[in-house]
Design a protein around this motif. Sequence first.
Motif, PDB file in Angstrom:
ATOM      1  N   SER A  21     -33.040   6.890   9.621  1.00  0.00           N
ATOM      2  CA  SER A  21     -31.751   6.841   8.932  1.00  0.00           C
ATOM      3  C   SER A  21     -30.793   5.941   9.691  1.00  0.00           C
ATOM      4  N   ASP A  40     -32.079   6.173   4.359  1.00  0.00           N
ATOM      5  CA  ASP A  40     -32.474   7.529   4.735  1.00  0.00           C
ATOM      6  C   ASP A  40     -33.870   7.716   4.169  1.00  0.00           C
ATOM      7  N   GLY A  46     -37.249   7.970  -0.151  1.00  0.00           N
ATOM      8  CA  GLY A  46     -35.901   8.120   0.378  1.00  0.00           C
ATOM      9  C   GLY A  46     -34.906   7.290  -0.395  1.00  0.00           C
ATOM     10  N   ARG A  64     -38.811  10.227  10.166  1.00  0.00           N
ATOM     11  CA  ARG A  64     -37.626  10.041   9.318  1.00  0.00           C
ATOM     12  C   ARG A  64     -36.738   9.004   9.990  1.00  0.00           C
TER      13      ARG A  64
END
Length: 248
Positions: free
Chosen positions: A68, A81, A91, A66
């Motif tokens: 961000s 994100d 995302g 992930r």
Amino acid sequence: MTAIPQGRTRRAALLSATCALVVTGAALTGCSSEDPDAGTNGVGKLAPDKIQSQTRTAARSARAVRLSGTVATSGRTYTLDMRLKEDGGTGSVTSKGATFRLLRVGEQLYLKAGADFWNHADGSDGNAAAAGKLDGKYVKVPTGDPAYKKFSGFTDMDLLLDGLLTLHGELARDGHYEQSGVRTIRITGDKGSGGTLDVSLEGKPYPLRLVRAGDAGTLRFSDWGKDFSVSEPAKGDTVDYGKQLPTS
């Protein structure tokens, strides 16, 4: 019994008191014999170029991540994100106050946004009917469309990481830190002007935080290796625009 010189006693007391102080959450250098790399993966003891090499290797071997934070490119700043894996990603992306979602399943890229986004992308406010049809739908992005090249990179794990995880200039270690409760070693390029990278000292040496060179954004990496599924959206939620997409 030999008397201890009074000056020595005062110095010892002063050192003891000084070592009790804490600066920004870390003991003053030289006050503790504790090894900051004790119980870690050992990466913190390596030369900075080796640290960079090992964190890139760890990132390439991961199944998913992930990502961000912010990325500045081509004169625009994007807030991302994203969850990424080898065969896709999903995302949200925000730029100039507009937020849209990206979904890539294999080679097929979809973009989902509200009518305001499509009106603005079209360059006018008079195409409300077309924008209304695209509102809240997953719009198929043709592979030859400029929008595909512009946005697919945000969903491509390998391409994105290879482009990001490189510091510029002379590398150096910049001490031990902590990111979200995980101990890290920080390396810098050209004393920070070429970027900074925090690398995990726990488990695999994954990158956890990147400050890009030239004020080009700050990114955090998490959920390394945590797989997730990506699938084609329902047909009722999908629109095939059929020609070049309007993009801002």
